[in-house]
Design an enzyme around this catalytic site. Structure first.
Site, PDB file in Angstrom:
ATOM      1  N   ARG A  51       0.779  -1.217   0.034  1.00 15.42           N
ATOM      2  CA  ARG A  51      -0.089  -0.019   0.086  1.00 15.42           C
ATOM      3  C   ARG A  51       0.690   1.432  -0.017  1.00 15.42           C
ATOM      4  NH1 ARG A  51      -2.541  -3.890   1.889  1.00 15.42           N
ATOM      5  NH2 ARG A  51      -0.608  -4.448   3.099  1.00 15.42           N
ATOM      6  N   THR A  52       1.442   1.339   0.907  1.00 17.09           N
ATOM      7  CA  THR A  52       2.417   2.678   1.099  1.00 17.09           C
ATOM      8  C   THR A  52       3.415   2.865  -0.362  1.00 17.09           C
ATOM      9  OG1 THR A  52       2.546   2.064   3.318  1.00 17.09           O
ATOM     10  CG2 THR A  52       4.087   3.991   2.714  1.00 17.09           C
ATOM     11  N   LYS A  81      26.369  -4.089  -1.185  1.00 18.23           N
ATOM     12  CA  LYS A  81      27.701  -4.043  -1.084  1.00 18.23           C
ATOM     13  C   LYS A  81      28.278  -3.480   0.061  1.00 18.23           C
ATOM     14  CE  LYS A  81      27.174  -3.172  -6.177  1.00 18.23           C
ATOM     15  NZ  LYS A  81      27.616  -2.201  -7.103  1.00 18.23           N
ATOM     16  N   ARG A 102      11.783   3.513   3.516  1.00 15.25           N
ATOM     17  CA  ARG A 102      10.931   2.843   4.414  1.00 15.25           C
ATOM     18  C   ARG A 102      12.371   1.624   4.763  1.00 15.25           C
ATOM     19  NH1 ARG A 102       5.991  -1.144   4.263  1.00 15.25           N
ATOM     20  NH2 ARG A 102       5.166   0.926   5.044  1.00 15.25           N
ATOM     21  N   HIS A 130       5.289   5.625  11.629  1.00 12.60           N
ATOM     22  CA  HIS A 130       4.899   5.686  10.286  1.00 12.60           C
ATOM     23  C   HIS A 130       3.886   6.659  10.054  1.00 12.60           C
ATOM     24  CE1 HIS A 130       3.474   4.150   6.516  1.00 12.60           C
ATOM     25  NE2 HIS A 130       3.222   2.899   6.664  1.00 12.60           N
TER      26      HIS A 130
HETATM   27  C1  NCD Z   1       2.072  -1.194   8.123  1.00 12.17           C
HETATM   28  C2  NCD Z   1       3.611  -1.087   8.202  1.00 12.17           C
HETATM   29  O1  NCD Z   1       4.378  -1.488   7.342  1.00 12.17           O
HETATM   30  O2  NCD Z   1       3.881  -0.630   9.548  1.00 12.17           O
HETATM   31  N1  NCD Z   1       1.725  -1.372   6.948  1.00 12.17           N
HETATM   32  C3  NCD Z   1       1.296  -0.219   6.060  1.00 12.17           C
HETATM   33  O3  NCD Z   1       1.981   0.573   5.841  1.00 12.17           O
HETATM   34  N2  NCD Z   1       0.135  -0.314   5.825  1.00 12.17           N
HETATM   35  C4  NCD Z   1       1.561  -2.168   9.026  1.00 12.17           C
HETATM   36  C5  NCD Z   1       2.045  -3.550   9.412  1.00 12.17           C
HETATM   37  O4  NCD Z   1       3.262  -3.862   8.775  1.00 12.17           O
HETATM   38  O5  NCD Z   1       1.584  -4.168  10.126  1.00 12.17           O
END
Ligand code: NCD
Length: 298
Positions: A51-52, A81, A102, A130
């Protein structure tokens, strides 16, 4: 605002509401524009994402911008590397106007921001935060229930490691008249650093079924297994399913940042209170509004 690292940065309620208005406008008009024409977004993902990453990339494309993307940067970037995060960031900033990052380590987004001349957006830093997920969570609550003030909002699950919970609880601080109900096993309680500055009434419990009749928002998340070893808690101790859902308040909504694993049974999906897929869709509009605010002309 240049970098977006923590939900705590969104402490101005008016600015937050303005962001949501822009997002609602994008949503209501199914907007495509060229507001970010000529801009390049780099999505640098050192951890899995559906999703993100897709919603950020779709948001950028809908605003006329372009994207460069490393969806599996741990294996397919120079980090493999031995390059440091800081060096990778320094290099990518020469190719892009903004980086969505991320990373599995808490604090990674902050470290990136320290060496980056372009905005860094934290798309999840380990068991840290997040913040853009929290924005779309609160947007969804307002949209579905018309307000946040006065609501009783339960955060349920692995509150120790869930970065979406850490960001959401801080963003709820902008609405001190909402009551926060924290539900977790004793060993997975939320770290104090995320709640100390809150003025909201807060209840903490390890009881799940008991809270269900008296809440407006049920926010669930999976146990974040990849964040800890040797745990006794490997499957969700709290499960919303055919057995427990009869206890849930009639007008409540059910949210989950997804992926859903075992904390919500698929049998719940057809319940009109289940809003987690709507929530994921809302991420697109909120991220459009955010990118426009970070990258657009004033
Ligand atoms: C979440 C995350 O990556 O923290 N996912 C997301 O971005 N919707 C939640 C999760 O991984 O449980």
């Amino acid at each position: 605002m240049k970098h977006v690292i923590s939900a705590g940065q969104f402490s101005n309620r008016e600015e937050l509401e303005k962001l949501f208005e822009v997002a609602a406008n994008f949503q209501n008009n199914d907007t495509r524009s060229d507001a970010l024409k000529g801009k390049i977004l780099a999505s640098l993902f050192f951890e899995p994402s559906t999703r993100t990453r897709f919603s950020f990339e779709s948001a950028m494309l809908r605003l006329g911008g372009q994207i460069i993307s490393a969806e599996n940067a741990l294996d397919y970037s120079s980090v493999k590397k031995g390059e440091t995060l800081e060096d990778s960031i320094r290099v990518v900033t020469g190719y892009a106007d903004c980086i969505v990052l991320r990373h599995p380590e808490k604090g990674a987004a902050q470290r990136a921001a320290q060496v980056s001349p372009v905005p860094i957006i934290n798309a999840g830093d380990g068991s840290g935060e997040h913040p853009t997920q929290a924005l779309l969570d609160v947007y969804t609550i307002e949209k579905e229930l018309g307000r946040v003030d006065g609501l009783r909002i339960a955060l349920v699950g692995d509150l120790l490691h869930s970065r979406t919970m850490h960001s959401l609880v801080q963003l709820l601080g902008v609405y001190p008249a909402c009551r926060i109900v924290l539900v977790s096993p004793n060993e997975l309680r939320i770290p104090e650093e995320y709640t100390t500055s809150l003025k909201n009434p807060i209840d903490e419990t390890s009881e799940f079924t008991l809270i269900l009749p008296n809440i407006d928002v049920l926010y669930m998340n999976r146990i974040q297994k990849e964040r800890f070893e040797n745990t006794q808690v490997s499957s969700s101790p709290y499960v919303l399913d055919a057995k427990t859902i009869p206890y849930l308040a009639k007008d409540a909504i059910i949210l989950d940042p997804l992926p859903r694993v075992d904390e919500i049974s698929p049998a719940v999906d057809s319940d009109p209170r289940a809003k987690y897929f709507t929530q994921a869709q809302n991420g697109l509009y909120v991220r459009m509004a955010l990118l426009q605010s970070v990258l657009g002309r004033a």
